[in-house]
Design a protein around this motif. Structure first.
Motif, PDB file in Angstrom:
ATOM      1  N   VAL A 125      -0.299  41.470 -44.845  1.00  0.00           N
ATOM      2  CA  VAL A 125       0.056  40.849 -46.129  1.00  0.00           C
ATOM      3  C   VAL A 125      -0.164  39.339 -46.087  1.00  0.00           C
ATOM      4  O   VAL A 125      -0.206  38.719 -45.033  1.00  0.00           O
ATOM      5  N   VAL A 126      -0.319  38.803 -47.303  1.00  0.00           N
ATOM      6  CA  VAL A 126      -0.311  37.339 -47.469  1.00  0.00           C
ATOM      7  C   VAL A 126       1.125  36.865 -47.295  1.00  0.00           C
ATOM      8  O   VAL A 126       2.053  37.494 -47.809  1.00  0.00           O
ATOM      9  N   PHE A 127       1.305  35.776 -46.561  1.00  0.00           N
ATOM     10  CA  PHE A 127       2.661  35.289 -46.309  1.00  0.00           C
ATOM     11  C   PHE A 127       2.662  33.770 -46.423  1.00  0.00           C
ATOM     12  O   PHE A 127       1.932  33.085 -45.707  1.00  0.00           O
ATOM     13  N   ALA A 128       3.479  33.267 -47.325  1.00  0.00           N
ATOM     14  CA  ALA A 128       3.569  31.817 -47.493  1.00  0.00           C
ATOM     15  C   ALA A 128       5.000  31.346 -47.282  1.00  0.00           C
ATOM     16  O   ALA A 128       5.945  32.073 -47.590  1.00  0.00           O
ATOM     17  N   VAL A 129       5.147  30.170 -46.756  1.00  0.00           N
ATOM     18  CA  VAL A 129       6.473  29.569 -46.580  1.00  0.00           C
ATOM     19  C   VAL A 129       6.530  28.330 -47.471  1.00  0.00           C
ATOM     20  O   VAL A 129       5.630  27.491 -47.423  1.00  0.00           O
ATOM     21  N   THR A 130       7.569  28.214 -48.273  1.00  0.00           N
ATOM     22  CA  THR A 130       7.582  27.156 -49.290  1.00  0.00           C
ATOM     23  C   THR A 130       8.042  25.795 -48.757  1.00  0.00           C
ATOM     24  O   THR A 130       9.077  25.261 -49.145  1.00  0.00           O
ATOM     25  N   ALA A 334      -7.837  37.006 -54.844  1.00  0.00           N
ATOM     26  CA  ALA A 334      -9.106  37.120 -54.127  1.00  0.00           C
ATOM     27  C   ALA A 334      -9.184  38.448 -53.391  1.00  0.00           C
ATOM     28  O   ALA A 334     -10.221  39.116 -53.382  1.00  0.00           O
ATOM     29  N   ARG A 335      -8.063  38.868 -52.800  1.00  0.00           N
ATOM     30  CA  ARG A 335      -8.070  40.172 -52.127  1.00  0.00           C
ATOM     31  C   ARG A 335      -8.316  41.294 -53.117  1.00  0.00           C
ATOM     32  O   ARG A 335      -9.087  42.220 -52.867  1.00  0.00           O
ATOM     33  N   GLU A 337      -9.831  41.108 -55.806  1.00  0.00           N
ATOM     34  CA  GLU A 337     -11.192  41.053 -56.339  1.00  0.00           C
ATOM     35  C   GLU A 337     -12.249  41.138 -55.241  1.00  0.00           C
ATOM     36  O   GLU A 337     -13.444  41.010 -55.527  1.00  0.00           O
ATOM     37  N   GLY A 338     -11.777  41.313 -54.020  1.00  0.00           N
ATOM     38  CA  GLY A 338     -12.716  41.471 -52.924  1.00  0.00           C
ATOM     39  C   GLY A 338     -13.603  40.273 -52.665  1.00  0.00           C
ATOM     40  O   GLY A 338     -14.777  40.392 -52.346  1.00  0.00           O
ATOM     41  N   ARG A 339     -13.050  39.090 -52.794  1.00  0.00           N
ATOM     42  CA  ARG A 339     -13.829  37.877 -52.551  1.00  0.00           C
ATOM     43  C   ARG A 339     -13.023  36.936 -51.666  1.00  0.00           C
ATOM     44  O   ARG A 339     -11.816  37.131 -51.444  1.00  0.00           O
ATOM     45  N   ALA A 340     -13.717  35.927 -51.189  1.00  0.00           N
ATOM     46  CA  ALA A 340     -13.011  34.907 -50.410  1.00  0.00           C
ATOM     47  C   ALA A 340     -12.225  34.009 -51.357  1.00  0.00           C
ATOM     48  O   ALA A 340     -12.715  33.691 -52.448  1.00  0.00           O
ATOM     49  N   PRO A 341     -11.041  33.629 -50.981  1.00  0.00           N
ATOM     50  CA  PRO A 341     -10.284  32.750 -51.866  1.00  0.00           C
ATOM     51  C   PRO A 341     -10.902  31.355 -51.882  1.00  0.00           C
ATOM     52  O   PRO A 341     -11.563  30.940 -50.939  1.00  0.00           O
ATOM     53  N   ASP A 342     -10.687  30.650 -52.975  1.00  0.00           N
ATOM     54  CA  ASP A 342     -11.120  29.260 -53.079  1.00  0.00           C
ATOM     55  C   ASP A 342     -10.213  28.430 -52.171  1.00  0.00           C
ATOM     56  O   ASP A 342      -9.003  28.355 -52.396  1.00  0.00           O
ATOM     57  N   PRO A 343     -10.790  27.808 -51.148  1.00  0.00           N
ATOM     58  CA  PRO A 343      -9.917  27.124 -50.169  1.00  0.00           C
ATOM     59  C   PRO A 343      -9.166  25.942 -50.776  1.00  0.00           C
ATOM     60  O   PRO A 343      -8.113  25.557 -50.277  1.00  0.00           O
ATOM     61  N   LEU A 344      -9.686  25.356 -51.830  1.00  0.00           N
ATOM     62  CA  LEU A 344      -8.976  24.231 -52.445  1.00  0.00           C
ATOM     63  C   LEU A 344      -7.735  24.700 -53.204  1.00  0.00           C
ATOM     64  O   LEU A 344      -6.811  23.921 -53.425  1.00  0.00           O
ATOM     65  N   ILE A 345      -7.742  25.970 -53.602  1.00  0.00           N
ATOM     66  CA  ILE A 345      -6.591  26.495 -54.344  1.00  0.00           C
ATOM     67  C   ILE A 345      -5.658  27.263 -53.410  1.00  0.00           C
ATOM     68  O   ILE A 345      -4.441  27.064 -53.446  1.00  0.00           O
ATOM     69  N   ALA A 346      -6.236  28.117 -52.591  1.00  0.00           N
ATOM     70  CA  ALA A 346      -5.423  28.966 -51.705  1.00  0.00           C
ATOM     71  C   ALA A 346      -4.968  28.136 -50.507  1.00  0.00           C
ATOM     72  O   ALA A 346      -5.256  28.443 -49.357  1.00  0.00           O
ATOM     73  N   ASP A 347      -4.230  27.103 -50.799  1.00  0.00           N
ATOM     74  CA  ASP A 347      -3.854  26.096 -49.815  1.00  0.00           C
ATOM     75  C   ASP A 347      -2.326  26.062 -49.818  1.00  0.00           C
ATOM     76  O   ASP A 347      -1.705  25.477 -50.706  1.00  0.00           O
ATOM     77  N   PHE A 348      -1.742  26.766 -48.836  1.00  0.00           N
ATOM     78  CA  PHE A 348      -0.273  26.857 -48.823  1.00  0.00           C
ATOM     79  C   PHE A 348       0.201  26.987 -47.381  1.00  0.00           C
ATOM     80  O   PHE A 348      -0.574  27.386 -46.507  1.00  0.00           O
ATOM     81  N   PRO A 349       1.444  26.666 -47.122  1.00  0.00           N
ATOM     82  CA  PRO A 349       1.973  26.744 -45.756  1.00  0.00           C
ATOM     83  C   PRO A 349       2.061  28.189 -45.291  1.00  0.00           C
ATOM     84  O   PRO A 349       2.539  29.062 -46.030  1.00  0.00           O
TER      85      PRO A 349
END
Lengths: 377, 377, 377, 377
Positions: A125-130, A334-335, A337-349
């Motif tokens: 899973v995707v896991f982010a810490v705020t 992105a998952r 849609e089966g694509r790579a996420p935009d690194p400038l947006i998918a930017d999280f801890p």
């Protein structure tokens, strides 16, 4: 999304909800919002949750969501409980294959963190810490400047997070926020260090990329009767020779959320303050101080991407927090849609950063008890 | 007055002269201004000294002045040489019964300091050490507020002195100021700690009155080839339980003379910055931040007495420095007139404070070399 | 130098004396310091004047100095009386061939100004008007930037001088400063406009070099019973098409001496504040705001020459004032030595600027009374 | 809600949507988002509108919504088009009984404003104008302080709105924002005055409650080829004797959205800046400057109610904007629930304020063309 915690009397849950709502792409559709079934139900109703998805407990929420057809489950859960529940809740949802946004500090111990990392690795899973402060556009500009070598090699880091709200024994007045934060059972090993020192650590690490090697900490409990530290001063040594100071306090009368970072390199320096987040001070050798301001064309792509308004229309806390949510949404989308996420947006801890933060708290507390100068980080 | 040091190529001598001249009550009439007889003579001529009182060396100056009739000698000498000469010069003049103003750090070692204190006690001269920042009106206001209990009991002190001028190896370029300050033979045990850390220590002690108990220091020399520290971070423990952080640096690119003090008590806090010295930020529990400004009627008598201009016409470095000289002049004049000095005017850093500063430097250096956490202060 | 005015109860005289003394090259040796012979004598004694040169009146001072051998006269006189005496006193000394430093506003009427210019032209004396704010190093930097075309063509000027000290009827309390400034017989045609609006006009003109073409002014007396304006707002039109706003007030509660200038050109803009005079904000098209700071190597020669201390050791009001005196001293010294003065040092407001300021006041008052929009400047 | 305007290439529409979304109680469900049917459809799809409610034109949107059963129509429409469409669109929706949120300036002429007021009076709809700056919590505190008499009687108002983005001929580069704002057909009578001067007028009026009596304006078009003013300076006279200055500019290089208000009364003064909106400077006679900060218990109920976060977690532009939407939502909800709205929440700029703003623009333009000093407001 779904939410665990954040019901009646909570503070940070509402922030998470505003942050998630801001860009109009995340809806709150399920929750187990409070510590008791009755309060959870009331909180869910107040927030307009459908009754069948306003769960009495987080355990029933996991079951309930899993019982729904895959396409009708929440895409992710936001865990905004007091610290002691982060571990079981985040673990259960991750185990169930539901993406997770979890508040910091991640968990109470490094053992829990390792276990959680193993679960997440298995489930994928995707896991982010705020660590929300890292979402500020000018923090991203600072990170860009340092990582891009614009300040040369980093020599010194000064990071401080000063608050004054616990200068008196507020936890005795029924203040819910003060109550759990000063209670070792719910807050964990540390008080100020866990609550805000961890943000300071993360901010410094995010911007500089430096690896902490050793800590020398002096922890204090100034308010009589309090069980956890409400103040900490520490010296830092980084791999590669940089040195630092980190201090945090909750007894600094007059301070609100005075998180500041200063970084000094061989070619330049920078200073950023959370309370005036749209400005980043940068100074190069023998040149005038520059005040970089959010929203201007001279900023990096990373800072531009994290910004929603033109310069001079200030952005602030909620927008920075929303950048974490937007990043998670992009990663999940992105998952899907089966694509790579935009690194400038998918930017999280990340979870790894959360685990590092837990270890930081443990080592600071260890150092605070030690008579030896340096404790390995 | 007379002056030793401060001739060609020196910086601080000119400051002392402007500070002494400001109030129109002190004239420079004698001097041994440079390291060589030739340069001393040239410097004396440039400053309009009578040739017979422009001495080739400080030794001949002591003799020359003593040879004059008592009423025609200098009232006091100002010692503004590099640090290594403070001890012999100040000692000789004090021994000769001539009052002394000496730059800081006072001397190189606590042994020298003790000896000097004994000499001064025997001769009974007035002796001031130019910790000039304590002369700022708003520092006196800060001292008043803390000592008067307005902030409650002090819990925490953050003091920092950040400079960037030695971020590169300036001493290799022929810069005289950089040269002696980075040379252990002339500067003493410490670099940044002695030059500016000592000011930070004095400022914190002046304002709070707290007694330092233990130090945990991390000293660094960042610029390759430099022999003394150019950066130091330290944790402080005070008698009575207050804690602190002191850091100073000469590699903080962009920093000019960024000396700042923050003090947090049980009822309020304050913040003062040397670079904007006319403002003192004060904050009491649950009340708005107040910006106290020099020259206003709501300030203490001590702050009023240290001020020359109405509010809004800024005063600055020279005026603060001049307050030390004005204080010494008042002390000497009071002796000549056989009266008690006005305590609001005769307010200047003493020999004891200078000796404490020397010990501070020694202990910081000791702590920097130690693997034990706390070194007694 | 000699001084007329500045005795007991005066404020600005002491400032002039400190400014003159700062660089150690000007001594006060004669004076007619107060309005009565008795007070003049007392004031002279307090300042250590020789009794024979502590004159009872300015008339006897002119005579007395002229009676001395040429080499033993004062080199120049400083006129620091209330405004009504500027004209006769300055005229008499100029007529006598003694150089003059005169406070602003120069005189009461343009007729007086013209006459004074004729006298000065005849006698050939050096004549300076103490628009002291133009002595600040960062004002000189601002002037350099604009005059050098760095901001492009100037489009807009905003200049304001805000004070609050006359927000109540202070003149009724015996305050000497308030008394003469609100008395038309002594202060002249205008109150706030003459006292501080004139400084604002001079600052804008000095920095931009623009010629004022037309004024539209709204003058107000807010405090009941006061005879002169204590507030003025005005629109400005400059030759070449630039526009401006000038406002000044003495009823702006909380304001101290809040003189600010903003200049906007086709390529950049600047902002300077007298209360934080060591910083000049400069902004070029599409570039970050720069904070230029006094004492740094990136500044112009004019700013460097006007500065005495390294960056970060703040300079302020007295030092700026001293630059006017240093300029006059250089001009006089150059004459005595038969050489051209150093233009970087002999940089002070001239008689012509003083005359222009008188005309400004007249036209503002005229505009304030007019129902026509634009009054020629 | 529904939205007219705000599609592809627009700026302010997205701000309105974020503001409306923030509190999780307003959903965008219908729209006619762009100037052409094709762009409207694309914009609607991008924002997730149901195809049948993504209307090709605002006319079809009125019809389409009216064709729905009453309970399934939009509750209100948000009009975020260029200025020229405000009048027909707002009028049509109001006529149809749909509540309206309309951007400012309200309409092009006072005649349109009167007609619109008549329509709204007939139909009885809620009508708000998004003078969004009045939504800032510290603006509400300022309004509270002034209206409550804390500053005494207001004497002077200084309000300025400075921008630099139109310092060059940006409208020639294809910039859509610049294009319509500098086109009289779409923007109306005025450029800078209409776009930002109107905000300044509203801010001053909101805080002080003063009625404008007369205006003396100087409008300029600095950028060659531009048709509307890009700069304006004006003197203001208020009923009751207060005076003021308002200036606005779009050629102030370096300025972003530098809207500032200063108010001076007989007992105190205040200063607020939009770019650092969480602080309100307040100064009472003979007392230190106070920095009031959003989120603190010492603030008024109005300021508290307008705030979402604890102090020190900055709020900014979007949150202030959201307060207007929250106010409208409360007003509509109260009607639906048959109760009086909570006055602390239903606090938003009214149609009358919008109409006053239109008249202000007309009179400023008239004054700009007049040779008579004062034009009635």
């Amino acid at each position: 999304m779904g939410m665990v915690g954040g019901g009646e009397g909570a503070f940070i849950g509402a922030v998470h909800r505003m942050a998630a709502a801001l860009d109009g792409q995340i809806d709150l559709v399920a929750g187990a919002l409070s510590g008791t079934p009755e309060k959870s139900r009331r909180s869910g109703a107040a927030l307009g949750l459908a009754p069948q998805r306003s769960y009495p407990t987080w355990q029933t929420m996991v079951e309930g969501e899993l019982a729904r057809p895959p396409g009708e489950r929440i895409h992710f859960v936001s865990v905004v409980t007091p610290n002691d529940l982060h571990y079981p809740v985040a673990r259960a949802f991750a185990e169930a294959g539901i993406h997770v946004v979890c508040d910091k500090p991640l968990v109470h111990t490094s053992e829990q963190a390792s276990d959680l990392m193993a679960v997440v690795q298995r489930s994928g899973v995707v896991f982010a810490v705020t660590y929300n402060y890292s979402g500020y556009p000018m923090v991203r500009e600072a990170r860009h400047l340092v990582r891009d070598g614009r300040l040369g090699q980093v020599r010194k880091v000064i990071v401080e997070y000063n608050q004054g709200w616990l200068a008196t024994r507020l936890e005795e007045t029924g203040n819910k926020q003060a109550g759990w934060r000063t209670d070792p059972a719910r807050s964990g090993l540390a008080g100020a260090v866990g609550d805000i020192g961890s943000h300071a650590e993360h901010l410094a690490a995010t911007v500089t990329g430096l690896e902490l090697e050793a800590i020398c900490a002096d922890l204090t409990t100034f308010v009589p009767g309090r069980q956890l530290d409400d103040d900490a001063n520490m010296l830092l040594r980084y791999a590669g020779g940089a040195r630092g100071v980190l201090w945090c306090s909750q007894i600094g009368i007059g301070a609100e959320n005075d998180l500041r970072l200063r970084v000094f390199g061989t070619r330049g320096s920078l200073c950023w303050r959370q309370e005036e987040p749209n400005t980043l001070e940068v100074q190069f050798l023998d040149a005038p101080l520059q005040m970089l301001r959010r929203g201007n064309p001279y900023l990096s792509a990373a800072a531009q991407a994290a910004s929603r308004l033109p310069s001079g229309h200030p952005e602030a806390f909620i927008e920075a927090f929303a950048n974490v949510y937007r990043g998670v949404a992009e990663a999940i989308r992105a998952r899907l849609e089966g694509r790579a996420p935009d690194p400038l947006i998918a930017d999280f801890p990340t979870l790894e950063e959360g685990a590092r933060g837990v270890q930081f708290i443990e080592r600071v507390v260890e150092s605070g008890r030690s008579e030896v100068k340096w404790t390995p980080a």
